[in-house]
Write an enzyme that holds these catalytic residues in place. Structure first.
Site, mmCIF file in Angstrom:
data_model
loop_
_atom_site.group_PDB
_atom_site.id
_atom_site.type_symbol
_atom_site.label_atom_id
_atom_site.label_comp_id
_atom_site.label_asym_id
_atom_site.label_seq_id
_atom_site.Cartn_x
_atom_site.Cartn_y
_atom_site.Cartn_z
ATOM 1 N N GLY A 175 75.194 39.848 38.701
ATOM 2 C CA GLY A 175 76.292 39.824 37.741
ATOM 3 C C GLY A 175 77.641 40.235 38.297
ATOM 4 O O GLY A 175 78.466 40.789 37.567
ATOM 5 N N ASN B 168 80.011 38.164 39.179
ATOM 6 C CA ASN B 168 81.018 37.327 38.497
ATOM 7 C C ASN B 168 81.248 37.825 37.079
ATOM 8 O O ASN B 168 82.374 37.822 36.591
ATOM 9 C CB ASN B 168 80.569 35.863 38.472
ATOM 10 C CG ASN B 168 80.924 35.157 39.756
ATOM 11 O OD1 ASN B 168 82.099 34.886 40.008
ATOM 12 N ND2 ASN B 168 79.933 34.909 40.599
ATOM 13 N N ARG C 217 68.987 29.197 34.714
ATOM 14 C CA ARG C 217 68.136 28.433 33.808
ATOM 15 C C ARG C 217 68.721 27.041 33.644
ATOM 16 O O ARG C 217 69.949 26.884 33.529
ATOM 17 C CB ARG C 217 68.120 29.075 32.407
ATOM 18 C CG ARG C 217 67.558 30.454 32.356
ATOM 19 C CD ARG C 217 66.056 30.479 32.357
ATOM 20 N NE ARG C 217 65.477 29.721 31.265
ATOM 21 C CZ ARG C 217 64.263 29.167 31.316
ATOM 22 N NH1 ARG C 217 63.534 29.255 32.410
ATOM 23 N NH2 ARG C 217 63.783 28.510 30.270
ATOM 24 N N ASN D 203 80.824 27.048 33.850
ATOM 25 C CA ASN D 203 79.900 27.555 34.869
ATOM 26 C C ASN D 203 80.664 27.701 36.173
ATOM 27 O O ASN D 203 81.631 26.979 36.420
ATOM 28 C CB ASN D 203 78.745 26.571 35.063
ATOM 29 C CG ASN D 203 77.737 27.077 36.083
ATOM 30 O OD1 ASN D 203 77.383 28.258 36.086
ATOM 31 N ND2 ASN D 203 77.283 26.204 36.966
ATOM 32 N N HIS E 103 80.085 27.568 40.331
ATOM 33 C CA HIS E 103 79.128 27.048 41.315
ATOM 34 C C HIS E 103 79.683 27.301 42.723
ATOM 35 O O HIS E 103 80.868 27.051 42.975
ATOM 36 C CB HIS E 103 78.923 25.544 41.081
ATOM 37 C CG HIS E 103 77.880 24.965 41.976
ATOM 38 N ND1 HIS E 103 76.533 25.151 41.765
ATOM 39 C CD2 HIS E 103 77.988 24.243 43.112
ATOM 40 C CE1 HIS E 103 75.847 24.554 42.729
ATOM 41 N NE2 HIS E 103 76.705 23.987 43.558
ATOM 42 N N ASP F 37 74.443 16.908 32.818
ATOM 43 C CA ASP F 37 74.106 16.697 34.229
ATOM 44 C C ASP F 37 74.405 17.958 35.021
ATOM 45 O O ASP F 37 75.549 18.418 35.058
ATOM 46 C CB ASP F 37 74.922 15.541 34.815
ATOM 47 C CG ASP F 37 74.710 14.273 34.023
ATOM 48 O OD1 ASP F 37 73.542 13.952 33.758
ATOM 49 O OD2 ASP F 37 75.715 13.640 33.653
ATOM 50 N N ASP G 299 75.560 20.728 37.231
ATOM 51 C CA ASP G 299 76.725 20.940 38.110
ATOM 52 C C ASP G 299 77.669 19.735 38.170
ATOM 53 O O ASP G 299 78.387 19.553 39.156
ATOM 54 C CB ASP G 299 76.288 21.284 39.559
ATOM 55 C CG ASP G 299 75.420 22.531 39.604
ATOM 56 O OD1 ASP G 299 75.624 23.414 38.758
ATOM 57 O OD2 ASP G 299 74.550 22.606 40.498
ATOM 58 N N LYS H 278 81.948 34.572 47.382
ATOM 59 C CA LYS H 278 81.918 35.378 46.140
ATOM 60 C C LYS H 278 83.262 36.042 45.878
ATOM 61 O O LYS H 278 83.689 36.153 44.724
ATOM 62 C CB LYS H 278 80.829 36.446 46.219
ATOM 63 C CG LYS H 278 79.485 35.916 45.828
ATOM 64 C CD LYS H 278 78.817 36.763 44.767
ATOM 65 C CE LYS H 278 77.469 36.173 44.462
ATOM 66 N NZ LYS H 278 76.470 37.195 44.170
ATOM 67 N N GLU I 210 85.146 33.497 44.321
ATOM 68 C CA GLU I 210 84.648 33.254 42.958
ATOM 69 C C GLU I 210 85.250 34.258 41.982
ATOM 70 O O GLU I 210 85.634 33.917 40.863
ATOM 71 C CB GLU I 210 83.121 33.387 42.919
ATOM 72 C CG GLU I 210 82.381 32.273 43.634
ATOM 73 C CD GLU I 210 80.865 32.409 43.523
ATOM 74 O OE1 GLU I 210 80.379 32.925 42.506
ATOM 75 O OE2 GLU I 210 80.178 32.003 44.468
HETATM 76 C C1 GRF Z 1 77.253 32.929 42.278
HETATM 77 O O1 GRF Z 1 77.314 32.582 43.628
HETATM 78 C C2 GRF Z 1 77.563 31.749 41.410
HETATM 79 O O2 GRF Z 1 78.443 30.847 42.002
HETATM 80 C C3 GRF Z 1 76.215 31.130 41.225
HETATM 81 O O3 GRF Z 1 75.313 32.211 41.138
HETATM 82 C C4 GRF Z 1 75.860 33.319 41.828
HETATM 83 C C5 GRF Z 1 75.860 34.470 40.883
HETATM 84 O O4 GRF Z 1 76.215 35.682 41.504
HETATM 85 N N1 GRF Z 1 76.185 30.260 40.082
HETATM 86 P P1 GRF Z 1 76.512 36.975 40.654
HETATM 87 O O5 GRF Z 1 75.248 37.296 39.839
HETATM 88 O O6 GRF Z 1 77.687 36.695 39.793
HETATM 89 O O7 GRF Z 1 76.787 38.029 41.663
#
Ligand code: GRF
Length: 316
Positions: free
Chosen positions: A14, A16, A92, A108, A110, A144, A146, A172, A175
């Site tokens: 978690g 992100n 999921r 989402n 990715h 679909d 991603d 990350k 991200e």
């Molecule tokens: C991230 O790399 C995200 O892009 C992918 O799953 C990972 C989740 O990481 N969908 P976190 O749990 O947010 O650290």
């Protein structure tokens, strides 16, 4: 302006989710996190969310049909009053029904520059392919995997001695920058004048022989060399509204519209009885309906030679 209510779905660490949560602590954040939910009751991220005073919910998917598990999640998300769902490492595959219910309101993140490397092991695949640039993407979730419309991307350089792990760690960091900003921009669109103008522009310029000028300081759409059929009014004379102005038949129709929904329709100052203002910034704009208004307005000012041609096409 009320903040947009967001539920974050996680399965693991978690980080992100944490980035979304801490960005939301800024007073100017346009969204707030109202729920962190997981299919994994042991997800580390749940502990952090709890410690930060955010409501959490966990329901293991084990032993449940996909659709039933999704429905339990959906019910909790709506009970929390969330208007948006942010998937953040939610491992999921979602049922069609769930995706449909959150159409246009579920994002989402990715870890690749989509459309490259959908699915898993994205970093190893980027290294194996000899890519010098990796990165991450935020997209809307569609049926679909991603492949929904992209909302934002950030590039990350691949270093010569990168492993999948070292690259993942750096991606990350990107991200955590990308997701909160992209989510904030997305939930702000409903009140963003540039976005609203671009939506009107797309519809208005699709009308036959339409062009755009600036009139009275407003983006204005008309028939080439002819009359105007739509204006975008942005805080005109400080009225605090973002609205579309379109032609109507006169004072009676204007009064009827205002009477039917006084928050949405108004009499635009300086335009008289032949126009009506339709608010675009109420957060629930029905763009199909706006499309009908613009087409009707175009028809009201279009010269016979153009409408006649359309009538022939329509009856063919
Ligand atoms: C991230 O790399 C995200 O892009 C992918 O799953 C990972 C989740 O990481 N969908 P976190 O749990 O947010 O650290």
């Amino acid at each position: 302006m009320a903040k947009a209510r967001v539920a974050v779905l996680i399965s693991g660490g978690g980080t992100n989710m944490a980035a979304l949560l801490y960005a939301a602590k800024r007073p100017d954040s346009p969204y707030e996190v109202v729920l962190v939910a997981s299919n994994n009751p042991d997800a580390e991220g749940l502990k952090l969310a709890r410690a930060e005073g955010i409501a959490t919910f966990a329901q293991s998917h084990v032993g449940l049909k996909r659709a039933d598990h999704d429905e339990i999640m959906h019910n909790h998300i709506t009970k929390a009053g969330a208007a948006y769902v942010a998937l953040a490492g939610y491992m999921r595959i979602l049922s069609e029904n769930f995706v449909e219910k959150w159409d246009g309101r579920m994002l989402n993140i990715h870890p690749s520059l989509l459309p490259k490397y959908t699915g898993l092991h994205t970093h190893q695949r980027a290294i194996d392919a000899g890519d010098s640039i990796a990165g991450c993407s935020v997209h809307l979730v569609t049926a679909d995997l991603d492949e929904g419309p992209l909302l934002g991307q950030m590039e990350v350089a691949v270093l010569p001695n990168d492993t999948a792990d070292s690259l993942a760690e750096r991606v990350k960091i990107a991200e955590h920058q990308l997701y909160p900003r992209t989510l904030a921009d997305y939930v702000s669109r409903a009140t963003n004048p540039d976005y609203l103008t671009s939506k009107v522009r797309e519809i208005a310029l699709a009308q036959p022989e339409a062009d755009e000028v600036v009139s009275h300081g407003m983006p204005c759409f008309g028939i080439v060399g002819g009359k105007k059929f739509a204006y975008v009014s942005i805080d005109h004379h400080g009225d605090g509204k973002i609205a579309l102005l379109v032609k109507i038949s006169g004072a009676e129709e204007q009064a009827m519209l205002i009477d039917s929904d006084a928050e949405r329709y108004y009499r635009p100052a300086y335009f008289g009885d032949g126009w009506v203002g339709i608010r675009l910034d109420l957060g629930d704009t029905d763009w199909d309906h706006i499309g009908e208004w613009i087409a009707k307005s175009w028809r009201a000012v279009a010269p016979k030679k153009l409408t006649k041609f359309l009538d022939i096409l329509g009856s063919a």
